[in-house]
Design an enzyme around this catalytic site. Structure first.
Site, PDB file in Angstrom:
ATOM      1  CE  LYS A  76      -1.693  -7.830  -5.473  1.00  0.00           C
ATOM      2  NZ  LYS A  76      -1.779  -6.373  -5.637  1.00  0.00           N
ATOM      3  CB  SER A 151      -5.369  -5.617  -6.841  1.00  0.00           C
ATOM      4  OG  SER A 151      -4.028  -5.200  -6.599  1.00  0.00           O
ATOM      5  CB  SER A 175      -3.508  -2.470  -5.218  1.00  0.00           C
ATOM      6  OG  SER A 175      -4.414  -2.399  -6.284  1.00  0.00           O
TER       7      SER A 175
END
Lengths: 485, 481, 96
Positions: A76, A151, A175
């Site tokens: 990420k 997210s 997330s």
């Protein structure tokens, strides 16, 4: 090859049926070809990946025993990667090349993984749909009109589309688990402090925790093994021994006590999601688990509590983005105040700004006690609910999200409706507990997730239950048609 | 109207702790390094970095707390103080707010008139220092050096119990000596290791309610503290006597103009939004750790001063002067040692009057003294055993200041040894009596005062080397009643 | 609870955040009001006698030994900054 799990790839690499370089090229080619429709990557690190893969192949010939040697993964874009752009999904850091590696980046490198690239995410991890990213929304591989969740939406979409075998994510209010659920993956948020936060760009420091997104619980176990452990650079990381997760996967579920919180099955839950949860329970009962009704009476306060604490911490954490030492700086600042206000005003997107303003408000003189202190007290109530529940049951089970993936653009007009997506995941972060989402069925063509919440440091038990569940079900093996070949 | 005014002063002192590395990072803390060469990723507040507390800084804070009899919080918390300024990289300062590590305690000091005053300490807490803005012109820009960012500070806050600028200075000097005794700071004021903010207000003498205060920022010498406070007191009294009101504000002392002026127009209302730093868990201090640190406490200035009075028979004033710094106290005690413990009071006089006087003239610190305690002690030993007279000793002392030789060598070489041979002294006296028949006659007819004249003449004839006591005795005998 | 325009500008000033001329000016007042109304629900909770919980884990802080572990990385770090000169970060003149 690209539909294999990490556990399978390791066998293939071990037998020499494929080299890491070949494997890496397969994934890089898929990203090149297929990510246009998904937008799951912000940066592709082809050069880094190929040279690391060649080194991994070399090491394998020398019988190097690194546990994940030669396995490609993606990070990420919230994790600092030395020499590689680390944007956190924000215009603010669009030009930021990190001078150092996050601890988990180092650890996964040492475990032998190959970095394919950095995945898209909500700006500063603030969002539940990956629509707040400066780089545009991520599309769900099961249906590009739908959100991939957030997210860690880029990580989830990339794994679901077989662009990488696995990816890292972070979970502040859901997330990891929510995008894992919406994309049909297994995702684990470890106990707060289990994994180092050093080099993971902070959103809300007392809630943030890194974890893996993968196809199976077994793969999550392999990744967590490499990520977990105390770090001298993070004084909030916990100095508990890291168990061998892999050896726990096949423990029997006979006599396992599963708690079903009635608050997770109320208004707003999609009936088919509820049905999938019931089906999952039946499967687990077949393996010897017992189901108990429990109560988490303060669940309804989790979202309001979270939206005081998380913005408060974020408003302070994001003060460092001021256009002075790194990151975006506005053109021709007239004076110091102008430099600050415009660099931040132009560098941050609307959701980040909303949260900074809310956070500033709840910490400001005259409101601090009514909001921040009260939220901390309610946080204690929510945590106590869990502690009471775990005195009766071993694990808590429920839906990960109230409904399957929604349309891109559907909730962007109303931030509060977006916040409600995290209703089942958010209380876990407030309490600091570990939780996992595993594929539990489909509503029409869209995957849905089953959430398992464990007691502190019981990641092994969660992985064990999910692994056993995955021996009797095949939801985790489904692949969106477009990304099968 | 003729009101008499009472001054109320509270002091906030920022002491830089002498750790090798910073409060929350492993960057170096040396003074005077190239700009930004000691500012690491953590000090710069790069994305993703986290603070980890320096154990030594915590121990130093506890050590200070124990030395003033304060209570050490079993659980204390770091908080973030949020504000934007270019020298503050993260947009917040990690400090302590609700739960400081040290609270309570007191500091006693002696004033010029020998009275003792005790001031209570409100609290002392750990926090990180900020960087520096350099205002040289970079074409409309200021330069930021973050070497100082993250250096550990101990902020020591007194109760508003000081009543004059002189008291404030006495308090500061005592505090300054203390932190150096404790070896937790070098106390270097020029380098900013000991910085003082003064909260000053005045009120009519019989009023209990405090007046509105002004905060004078960052005064960096004892002399300026006194001047700044005095200026501020006059300014406030002036305002009040003319029917005005004092505004609560921050003021800066301008040493060149010897005045304070208003500083804060830039931020109307500070709202620092303190909250517990989520990156740092509470600090728990165990009873064992406190016990361990207590063992490392040195003899403190006050204890030392009392011991000097007791063991060396010094006056309270002398003991106080000699314990003003640890270095001076050590110098004195080493001098006493070197003088074979002969005359501590004499040692005290030589150190305080002669040595400090000479050092003052050349602007040297006691640690830079050209005369070592061994040499000074040697000199005093020779006074004590009557090898030399006090007067000769002064001459030798002057030589010691610029020469490296030891006392005995100088005495030997220059033939300065005191004449104690009775026959030789008698011969000198006889000579003087023979040369001055008139004075002898006058003396005998009752002019007692002339005795001094004869002593002087004998000493002169001996080039100062005759033992004055013997001279006195023999003269009396020879001149008769 | 409802935010006035002035209240929002005050918060934006504290946070050094321009909210004007950035395209998201119109809805911000509505959005913030909705969020604050939502978080206001916590006031109904009975928290009498409850200790505030700042942190999920009830443990203590681990400390670091006082050792210099960082080397001078000035050139690397300054290279990240938008504007520098003579080894310094530059900002528009700071006025006392």
């Amino acid at each position: 090859m690209h539909t294999k799990t990490i556990a399978e790839l390791l066998k293939i690499l071990d037998k020499g049926e494929c080299s890491s370089e070949e494997l890496t090229k397969i994934y890089l080619a898929r990203i090149q070809k297929l990510d246009k429709t998904l937008n799951s990557f912000i940066t592709i690190t082809e050069e880094f990946a190929l040279s690391a893969a060649r080194i991994a192949d070399e090491k394998r010939r020398k019988e190097d025993k690194a546990p994940l040697l030669g396995v490609p993964i993606a990070h990420k874009d919230i994790f600092c990667t030395q020499g590689i752009k680390t944007s956190c999904g924000s215009k603010m850091l669009d030009n930021f090349i990190s001078p150092y590696d996050a601890t988990i980046v180092t650890k996964l490198k040492e475990a032998g993984t190959i970095l394919l690239g950095k995945t898209n995410m909500d700006e500063f991890a603030m969002g539940s749909s990956n629509e707040t990213s400066f780089y545009g929304p991520v599309h769900n591989p099961w249906d590009p009109a739908l959100v991939a969740g957030g997210s860690s939406g880029g990580s989830a979409a990339a794994v679901a589309a077989n662009l990488t075998p696995a990816a890292t994510g972070t979970d502040t209010g859901g997330s990891i688990r929510q995008p894992a659920a919406l994309c049909g993956l297994t995702g684990l948020k470890p106990t707060y402090g289990r994994v180092s936060r050093y080099g993971m760009i902070a959103f809300a420091s007392s809630l943030d925790q890194a974890g893996p997104l993968a196809k199976t619980a077994e793969d999550c176990a392999l990744l967590l093994q490499a990520m977990a452990g105390v770090d001298i650079k993070d004084s909030t990381s916990i100095d508990n021994p890291v168990p061998n997760y892999n050896t726990m996967l096949n423990n029997s579920l006979e006599g396992l006590k599963i708690g079903l919180p009635k608050e997770f099955f109320g208004e707003g839950l999609h009936p088919e999601v509820e049905m999938a949860v019931q089906n999952a329970l039946k499967t687990l009962e077949k393996m010897g688990a017992k189901v108990f009704d429990i109560e988490l009476p303060n669940t309804k306060l989790a979202i309001p509590t979270y939206y005081v604490i998380a913005p408060a911490e974020c408003s302070s954490n994001l003060s460092r983005y001021d256009g002075v030492r790194f990151g975006y700086r506005c053109d021709n600042p007239q004076n110091l105040e102008d430099l600050y206000k415009r660099s931040r005003g132009e560098g941050f997107g609307p959701e980040v700004k909303r949260r900074i303003l809310i956070g500033t408000y709840v910490l400001s003189a005259g409101y601090f006690d009514a909001y921040y202190v009260q939220a901390q007290k309610v946080r204690k109530l929510i945590t106590t609910d869990f502690i009471n529940a775990f005195s009766k049951v071993d694990v808590i089970l429920g839906p990960t999200t109230p409904s399957p993936a929604f349309n891109i653009g559907e909730k962007t007009k109303d931030p509060v409706s977006m916040y409600l997506c995290d209703i089942y995941t958010i209380s876990v972060n407030l309490a600091g507990l570990p939780a996992l989402s595993m594929p539990g069925g489909f509503v029409q063509q869209c995957p849905i997730g089953i959430q398992l919440i464990g007691n502190y440091f019981e990641e092994g038990k969660l992985l064990n239950i999910a692994h056993q569940f995955q021996q009797l079900t095949d939801w985790h093996q489904k692949t969106p048609l477009t990304f099968k070949e | 109207m003729n009101t008499s005014w009472e001054t109320v002063i509270g002091l906030e002192v920022h002491v830089q702790l002498i750790t090798k590395s910073k409060l929350f990072s492993g960057a170096a803390t040396a003074f005077g390094a190239e700009p930004n060469s000691q500012a690491c990723a953590i000090d710069l507040g790069l994305p993703g970095v986290l603070p980890v507390l320096n154990e030594t800084a915590l121990k130093m804070a506890i050590k200070f707390g124990l030395s003033i009899g304060a209570s050490i919080a079993p659980k204390s918390v770091f908080a973030r103080k949020n504000y934007f300024y270019p020298d503050l990289p993260k947009g917040y300062q990690i400090s302590q707010y609700e739960f400081p590590i040290v609270s309570g305690g007191s500091l006693s000091f002696t004033l010029e008139d020998n009275t003792t005053k005790q001031i209570r300490i409100t609290r002392a807490h750990l926090e990180e220092d900020a960087g520096k803005s350099l205002h040289e012109d970079f074409h409309g820009f200021s330069g930021i050096d973050l070497n100082r960012a993250g250096i550990p500070l101990l902020e020591i806050v007194s109760e508003p119990e000081l009543r004059s600028a002189k008291e404030a200075v006495a308090y500061l000097k005592t505090l300054h000596a203390l932190i150096r005794y404790l070896e937790i700071s070098d106390g270097n004021m020029q380098e900013g290791s000991f910085r003082c903010d003064a909260n000053v207000s005045v009120r009519p003498s019989h009023q209990t309610k405090l007046g509105t205060r002004a905060e004078i920022k960052n005064v960096n010498s004892f002399r300026f503290v006194e001047r700044a406070i005095n200026y501020e007191i006059e300014r406030q009294i002036d305002i009040l006597e003319n029917g005005g009101t004092v505004i609560q504000e921050t003021r800066l002392y301008d040493a060149n103009k010897d005045e304070t002026r208003s500083l804060r127009a830039k931020e109307q209302a500070n709202d620092y939004r303190y909250f517990p730093d989520p990156d740092l868990l509470p600090i728990i201090v165990s009873a064992d750790l406190i016990k361990e640190i207590r063992k490392t406490l040195p003899e403190l200035p006050r204890e030392k001063s009392e011991r000097f009075e007791r063991d060396y028979g010094l006056s309270a004033y002398d003991a106080n002067v000699l314990t003003a710094t640890k270095e001076l106290a050590d110098f004195f005690e080493q001098t006493v040692q070197a003088s074979y413990q002969s005359e501590p009071k004499l040692c005290a006089n030589w150190v305080m009057v002669d040595l400090l006087g000479a050092l003052n003239k050349t602007n040297l610190d006691i640690t830079e003294s050209p005369i070592s305690p061994e040499r000074l002690g040697g000199l005093i030993r020779r006074i004590h055993d009557k090898t030399i007279s006090g007067k000769i000793a002064k001459t030798i002392f002057e030589k010691l200041l610029c020469e490296k030789e030891d006392v005995d060598t100088i005495i030997e070489k220059q033939g300065l040894k005191q004449v104690t041979d009775t026959t030789a002294i008698e011969a000198l006296i006889d000579e003087v009596i023979a040369k001055n028949p008139h004075q002898v006659a006058d003396y005998k007819s009752g002019k007692d005062k002339l005795f001094g004249f004869f002593v002087g003449q004998v000493m002169k004839a001996s080039q100062g080397k005759a033992n004055p006591e013997q001279v006195n005795e023999i003269l009396k005998h020879k001149l008769g009643p | 609870m409802s935010f006035s325009r002035e209240a929002i500008l005050h918060l934006a000033h504290l946070a050094r955040l321009s909210v004007e001329n950035t395209g998201d000016d119109d809805s911000i007042q509505d959005d913030l009001n909705r969020i604050v109304t939502m978080v206001g629900q916590i006031s109904a909770a009975n928290t009498e006698g409850i200790e505030p919980m700042a942190h999920p884990l009830d443990t203590i802080q681990r400390l670091r030994l006082d050792i210099i572990t960082e080397t001078n990385e000035r050139e690397i770090l300054l290279a990240l900054a938008p504007k520098t000169a003579a080894g310094l970060f530059l900002v528009p003149t700071v006025i006392e």
